[in-house]
Design a protein around this motif. Structure first.
Motif, PDB file in Angstrom:
ATOM      1  N   LEU A   1       8.116  -0.200  -6.102  1.00  0.00           N
ATOM      2  CA  LEU A   1       7.397  -0.767  -5.085  1.00  0.00           C
ATOM      3  C   LEU A   1       7.367  -2.529  -5.515  1.00  0.00           C
ATOM      4  O   LEU A   1       7.576  -3.395  -4.847  1.00  0.00           O
ATOM      5  N   ASP A   2       7.160  -2.921  -6.821  1.00  0.00           N
ATOM      6  CA  ASP A   2       7.395  -4.125  -7.143  1.00  0.00           C
ATOM      7  C   ASP A   2       8.642  -4.900  -6.748  1.00  0.00           C
ATOM      8  O   ASP A   2       8.644  -5.953  -6.237  1.00  0.00           O
TER       9      ASP A   2
ATOM     10  N   ASN B   1      10.707  -3.768  -4.560  1.00  0.00           N
ATOM     11  CA  ASN B   1      10.858  -4.139  -3.123  1.00  0.00           C
ATOM     12  C   ASN B   1       9.993  -5.173  -2.551  1.00  0.00           C
ATOM     13  O   ASN B   1      10.613  -5.733  -1.654  1.00  0.00           O
ATOM     14  N   TRP B   2       9.148  -5.203  -3.109  1.00  0.00           N
ATOM     15  CA  TRP B   2       8.158  -6.352  -2.793  1.00  0.00           C
ATOM     16  C   TRP B   2       8.428  -7.861  -3.017  1.00  0.00           C
ATOM     17  O   TRP B   2       8.553  -8.672  -2.041  1.00  0.00           O
ATOM     18  N   THR B   3       9.181  -7.925  -4.032  1.00  0.00           N
ATOM     19  CA  THR B   3       9.855  -9.092  -4.536  1.00  0.00           C
ATOM     20  C   THR B   3      11.131  -9.415  -3.873  1.00  0.00           C
ATOM     21  O   THR B   3      11.189 -10.583  -3.175  1.00  0.00           O
TER      22      THR B   3
ATOM     23  N   PRO C   1       2.803 -11.254   5.789  1.00  0.00           N
ATOM     24  CA  PRO C   1       3.032 -10.613   4.628  1.00  0.00           C
ATOM     25  C   PRO C   1       2.222 -11.128   3.446  1.00  0.00           C
ATOM     26  O   PRO C   1       1.672 -10.774   2.662  1.00  0.00           O
TER      27      PRO C   1
ATOM     28  N   HIS D   1      -0.969  -9.898   1.705  1.00  0.00           N
ATOM     29  CA  HIS D   1      -0.938  -9.815   0.397  1.00  0.00           C
ATOM     30  C   HIS D   1      -2.006 -10.473  -0.442  1.00  0.00           C
ATOM     31  O   HIS D   1      -2.876  -9.842  -1.607  1.00  0.00           O
TER      32      HIS D   1
ATOM     33  N   LEU E   1      -0.224  -1.800  -2.832  1.00  0.00           N
ATOM     34  CA  LEU E   1       1.129  -2.336  -2.730  1.00  0.00           C
ATOM     35  C   LEU E   1       2.106  -1.548  -1.755  1.00  0.00           C
ATOM     36  O   LEU E   1       2.732  -1.930  -0.973  1.00  0.00           O
TER      37      LEU E   1
ATOM     38  N   VAL F   1       4.040  -3.012   1.296  1.00  0.00           N
ATOM     39  CA  VAL F   1       5.375  -3.048   1.385  1.00  0.00           C
ATOM     40  C   VAL F   1       5.839  -2.495   2.640  1.00  0.00           C
ATOM     41  O   VAL F   1       6.692  -3.159   3.373  1.00  0.00           O
TER      42      VAL F   1
ATOM     43  N   HIS G   1       7.515  -4.870   5.600  1.00  0.00           N
ATOM     44  CA  HIS G   1       8.849  -4.644   5.940  1.00  0.00           C
ATOM     45  C   HIS G   1       8.840  -4.492   7.722  1.00  0.00           C
ATOM     46  O   HIS G   1       9.800  -5.067   8.234  1.00  0.00           O
TER      47      HIS G   1
END
Length: 159
Positions: A17-18, A20-22, A79, A83, A92, A96, A100
């Protein structure tokens, strides 16, 4: 695809997840500046002396184009706001997913806004037939590079 398999990457669900978020934030950084510049440019057009040259149909297209650009701007920046509001709330996964979806919708509207702007500019400079042709070409380019090419790559990766 190997790069997306968390087992092959040896990462936890949280690490994925981290990542994908980045990755999503990096993608959004690329388009945010462009969509903001386009929107700003569109918002200044009615105050230009040549704006009165636009026919009623082109003024309606202009309004639709501005609307697409404004909504695209909102979606592509959303987003960041999400966040900020969800920070440290252990959300998260939903962040995400929502980001997306915002990115997809924002890119779709950005493509429509750029195509609309292309039509308006070509209409003023070269006339209606050239404008419609240029707008169609812009749409074809966006569909080809933003939809068909990635979907083709995706299908080849899955087979």
């Amino acid at each position: 695809m190997e790069g997306d398999d968390p087992v092959l990457r040896n990462e936890t669900a949280s690490e994925r997840l981290d990542r994908n978020w980045t990755s999503l934030l990096q993608e959004l950084r690329v388009v945010q500046t462009g969509v903001q510049l386009l929107t700003g440019f569109l918002l200044t057009l009615p105050f230009q002396s040549r704006f009165d040259m636009l026919s009623d149909a082109m003024q309606m297209l202009y309004l639709a184009t501005v609307s697409a650009a404004v909504v695209s701007t909102a979606l592509l920046i959303a987003p960041v706001a999400m966040h900020r509001l969800l920070f440290r709330r252990r959300r998260l996964a939903s962040l995400v997913t929502a980001a997306h979806r915002c990115a997809y919708a924002g890119l779709l509207l950005l493509g429509l806004a750029v195509a609309g702007m292309t039509i308006i500019i070509f209409d003023v400079v070269a006339g209606r037939p050239a404008a419609l042709f240029a707008g169609a070409c812009a749409l074809v380019l966006f569909v080809a590079f933003w939809l068909v090419a990635p979907m083709t790559m995706r299908m080849h990766d899955e087979s």
